[in-house]
Design a protein around this motif. Structure first.
Motif, PDB file in Angstrom:
ATOM      1  N   ASP A 228       0.911  -1.217  -0.187  1.00 49.81           N
ATOM      2  CA  ASP A 228       0.133   0.097   0.017  1.00 49.81           C
ATOM      3  C   ASP A 228       0.868   1.339   0.136  1.00 49.81           C
ATOM      4  OD1 ASP A 228      -2.590  -1.471   0.229  1.00 49.81           O
ATOM      5  OD2 ASP A 228      -1.924  -2.050   2.401  1.00 49.81           O
ATOM      6  N   VAL A 229       2.043   1.024   0.510  1.00 47.31           N
ATOM      7  CA  VAL A 229       3.059   2.420   0.416  1.00 47.31           C
ATOM      8  C   VAL A 229       4.466   1.668   0.463  1.00 47.31           C
ATOM      9  CG1 VAL A 229       3.007   2.311   2.982  1.00 47.31           C
ATOM     10  CG2 VAL A 229       3.474   4.325   1.832  1.00 47.31           C
ATOM     11  N   VAL A 230       5.423   2.476  -0.168  1.00 44.47           N
ATOM     12  CA  VAL A 230       6.548   2.147  -0.272  1.00 44.47           C
ATOM     13  C   VAL A 230       7.571   3.105   0.434  1.00 44.47           C
ATOM     14  CG1 VAL A 230       8.766   1.916  -1.690  1.00 44.47           C
ATOM     15  CG2 VAL A 230       6.538   1.059  -2.411  1.00 44.47           C
ATOM     16  N   ILE A 231       8.303   2.766   1.300  1.00 39.40           N
ATOM     17  CA  ILE A 231       9.409   3.826   2.016  1.00 39.40           C
ATOM     18  C   ILE A 231      10.681   3.257   1.357  1.00 39.40           C
ATOM     19  CG2 ILE A 231      10.280   4.355   4.203  1.00 39.40           C
ATOM     20  CD1 ILE A 231       7.342   4.878   4.062  1.00 39.40           C
ATOM     21  N   VAL A 233      14.947   4.041   2.026  1.00 41.23           N
ATOM     22  CA  VAL A 233      15.638   4.504   2.946  1.00 41.23           C
ATOM     23  C   VAL A 233      16.857   4.976   2.092  1.00 41.23           C
ATOM     24  CG1 VAL A 233      17.238   4.086   4.922  1.00 41.23           C
ATOM     25  CG2 VAL A 233      15.228   2.836   4.719  1.00 41.23           C
ATOM     26  N   GLY A 234      17.203   6.464   2.317  1.00 39.21           N
ATOM     27  CA  GLY A 234      18.238   6.995   1.340  1.00 39.21           C
ATOM     28  C   GLY A 234      18.270   8.234   1.827  1.00 39.21           C
ATOM     29  N   SER A 235      19.406   9.056   1.377  1.00 36.53           N
ATOM     30  CA  SER A 235      19.567  10.456   1.700  1.00 36.53           C
ATOM     31  C   SER A 235      18.973  11.373   0.558  1.00 36.53           C
ATOM     32  CB  SER A 235      21.074  10.916   1.748  1.00 36.53           C
ATOM     33  OG  SER A 235      21.437  10.397   3.127  1.00 36.53           O
ATOM     34  N   PRO A 236      18.621  12.563   0.676  1.00 34.06           N
ATOM     35  CA  PRO A 236      18.019  13.432  -0.571  1.00 34.06           C
ATOM     36  C   PRO A 236      18.888  13.545  -1.654  1.00 34.06           C
ATOM     37  CG  PRO A 236      17.581  14.456   1.773  1.00 34.06           C
ATOM     38  CD  PRO A 236      18.490  13.250   1.907  1.00 34.06           C
ATOM     39  N   THR A 237      20.463  13.565  -1.292  1.00 36.33           N
ATOM     40  CA  THR A 237      21.340  13.795  -2.419  1.00 36.33           C
ATOM     41  C   THR A 237      21.660  12.349  -3.185  1.00 36.33           C
ATOM     42  OG1 THR A 237      23.042  13.376  -0.832  1.00 36.33           O
ATOM     43  CG2 THR A 237      22.620  15.496  -1.132  1.00 36.33           C
ATOM     44  N   VAL A 258      13.273   8.147   3.413  1.00 37.33           N
ATOM     45  CA  VAL A 258      13.516   8.738   4.903  1.00 37.33           C
ATOM     46  C   VAL A 258      15.205   8.610   4.882  1.00 37.33           C
ATOM     47  CG1 VAL A 258      11.525   8.039   5.745  1.00 37.33           C
ATOM     48  CG2 VAL A 258      13.335   6.345   5.627  1.00 37.33           C
ATOM     49  N   ASP A 259      15.663   9.670   5.717  1.00 38.29           N
ATOM     50  CA  ASP A 259      17.459   9.604   5.726  1.00 38.29           C
ATOM     51  C   ASP A 259      17.615   8.656   7.041  1.00 38.29           C
ATOM     52  OD1 ASP A 259      19.636  10.173   5.204  1.00 38.29           O
ATOM     53  OD2 ASP A 259      19.590  12.337   5.584  1.00 38.29           O
ATOM     54  N   SER A 260      16.523   8.521   7.919  1.00 36.00           N
ATOM     55  CA  SER A 260      16.620   7.940   8.984  1.00 36.00           C
ATOM     56  C   SER A 260      15.214   7.491   9.701  1.00 36.00           C
ATOM     57  CB  SER A 260      17.435   8.687  10.310  1.00 36.00           C
ATOM     58  OG  SER A 260      16.443   9.557  10.747  1.00 36.00           O
ATOM     59  N   ALA A 261      15.192   6.737  10.625  1.00 38.64           N
ATOM     60  CA  ALA A 261      13.852   6.164  11.186  1.00 38.64           C
ATOM     61  C   ALA A 261      13.170   7.428  11.700  1.00 38.64           C
ATOM     62  CB  ALA A 261      13.984   5.249  12.299  1.00 38.64           C
TER      63      ALA A 261
END
Length: 339
Positions: A228-231, A233-237, A258-261
Motif C-alpha cells: 500500500d505504501v513504499v518507504i 531508505v536513502g539520503s536526499p542527495t 527517509v534519511d533515518s527512522a
C-alpha cells in the motif's frame, strides 16, 4: 464466531500491517568498496584522511566517517601538503586528478569500477575521434566527473527535449554514455530519442546503468504492486534512492524517502479510507547501510507492524578489489572499526 468477533478478525490486519522487504536493497559493491577504502586509510595512516566530495551520498555514512577522522572537502586547496586524499565513489574529472598529482597528495581512488569503465570508454573512443552524448542529471558529481574526462565534445542531455539541441559535428562519430544511477526506464526513453535523432550513434557494449541500480529498481517493480505504501531508505542527495521512490509512484503506489527512522511519519501509513496500510514495502538505496533499514523496521513495529518478510530477489555476489597499498589490513580490523 459471533458477528462482532468476525468483524474484529477481518479488521485485525489493518491494525497490524506487514512489512515487505525488497530484495536486493542497500549497499552495492561499489559503495562497500568506497567506504572500506576510507576505513582502511584511517587505520593505516591515521586521521585525518581527506575525501574529495562525500564518499557516498548517505548522511549516516558520512557522519560516521567524520567521527573517525575523515574530512570531506570539495576544493583541493583545503587539503594540506603531504596529506592522504581519497576520491569519492562518484569519480572525478581529469582536472581534479591532475591538480592532485601536482600538489603531491597520496591518492586512493574510490571511484566505483563501473563508473571507471565509463571513463575508460570515453577516453578510448575520444582517441578515435568520437563525440559523446551523456544521459544524466546536471550537477551530479558522477556526471561532472565523466564529462570532465574531456575538455570538449561531450554534451549532457537530461530529457528527451534536450536531444535535438545537441550540437554534434559529425553524427557518424557519435557515442552515448549514461550516468550509472539513472532510472532504467527514463534512460531507455532518452536513449530511444537519441537513436532516432542520431541513427548511427554508438552505444556501449553493455549498458552503463549499473547492476545494483537495475536490481533495486527491478525489486521495487515486483514489490510496489503488492503493498500500500513504499518507504525508501536513502539520503536526499542519493540519485539511485530518489529513482526508487519515483518508480514506486509511477507504478501507482505512494512512495516516501527517509534519511533515518526519525523521518518516518505515521500518517504515511494511512490508507485512502483512513485505514492503516495492510502492507508496507521497504527498500534502501545502494548507499544506505542496513543499520538504517533495521531502525526503520523497529519504527514500523512501534507503529503496529507485527510481521516482516523478504520477497525473493536477485542475489548479488559482486566484489571489487581494493587499490594497491590498502589491502594489508585484515577485514577483522576494518569490521571492528565499524562497531
Amino acid at each position: 464466531m459471533t458477528d462482532a468477533a468476525a468483524l474484529q478478525a477481518s479488521e485485525a490486519p489493518l491494525n497490524a500491517p506487514e512489512v515487505i522487504l525488497a530484495e536486493p536493497r542497500g549497499f552495492c559493491a561499489g559503495v562497500d568498496r568506497a567506504i572500506e577504502i576510507v576505513e582502511r586509510a584511517l587505520l593505516k595512516f591515521g586521521a585525518p584522511i581527506y575525501v574529495r566530495h562525500e564518499i557516498v551520498h548517505n548522511t549516516y555514512v558520512v557522519n560516521d566517517l567524520k567521527a573517525r577522522g575523515a574530512i570531506f572537502i570539495e576544493d583541493l586547496a583545503e587539503v594540506p601538503p603531504g596529506a592522504t586524499l581519497v576520491f569519492s565513489a562518484h569519480g572525478v574529472s581529469q582536472e581534479v586528478r591532475q591538480e592532485a598529482a601536482r600538489r603531491g597528495f597520496q591518492v586512493f581512488d574510490a571511484t566505483c569500477p563501473l563508473v571507471t569503465k565509463v571513463h575508460v570508454e570515453v577516453a578510448k573512443l575520444h582517441r578515435e575521434g568520437y563525440e559523446f552524448i551523456m544521459i544524466g542529471h546536471k550537477g551530479h558529481p558522477e556526471v561532472e566527473g565523466t564529462m570532465g574526462q574531456l575538455s570538449e565534445g561531450i554534451y549532457l542531455v537530461e530529457d528527451v527535449a534536450d536531444v535535438a539541441a545537441v550540437p554534434v559535428k559529425n553524427p557518424a562519430k557519435l557515442a552515448v554514455v549514461t550516468q550509472t544511477t539513472l532510472s532504467v526506464d527514463d534512460a531507455a526513453e532518452i536513449l530511444a530519442a537519441v537513436k532516432t535523432h542520431f541513427p548511427e550513434v554508438r552505444e556501449p557494449k553493455k549498458q552503463d546503468i549499473c547492476y545494483a541500480t537495475q536490481n533495486r529498481q527491478d525489486a521495487v517493480k515486483v514489490m510496489a504492486p503488492q503493498v500500500d505504501v513504499v518507504i525508501v531508505v536513502g539520503s536526499p542527495t542519493s540519485s539511485n534512492s530518489n529513482r526508487l521512490r519515483e518508480l514506486a509512484e509511477r507504478l501507482g503506489t505512494p512512495g516516501y524517502m527517509v534519511d533515518s527512522a526519525d523521518d518516518l511519519k505515521a500518517e504515511w501509513l494511512d490508507g485512502p479510507n483512513g485505514q492503516t496500510a495492510r502492507r508496507v514495502g521497504l527498500t534502501a538505496g545502494a548507499s544506505a547501510p542496513d543499520v538504517l533499514v533495521q531502525a526503520v523496521i523497529e519504527r514500523l513495529r512501534a507503529l503496529g507492524a507485527t510481521t516482516v518478510r523478504s520477497l525473493p530477489g536477485v542475489e548479488e555476489h559482486v566484489r571489487f578489489p581494493l587499490p594497491l597499498g590498502l589491502g594489508d589490513k585484515s577485514m577483522a580490523e576494518v569490521s571492528s572499526s565499524r562497531s
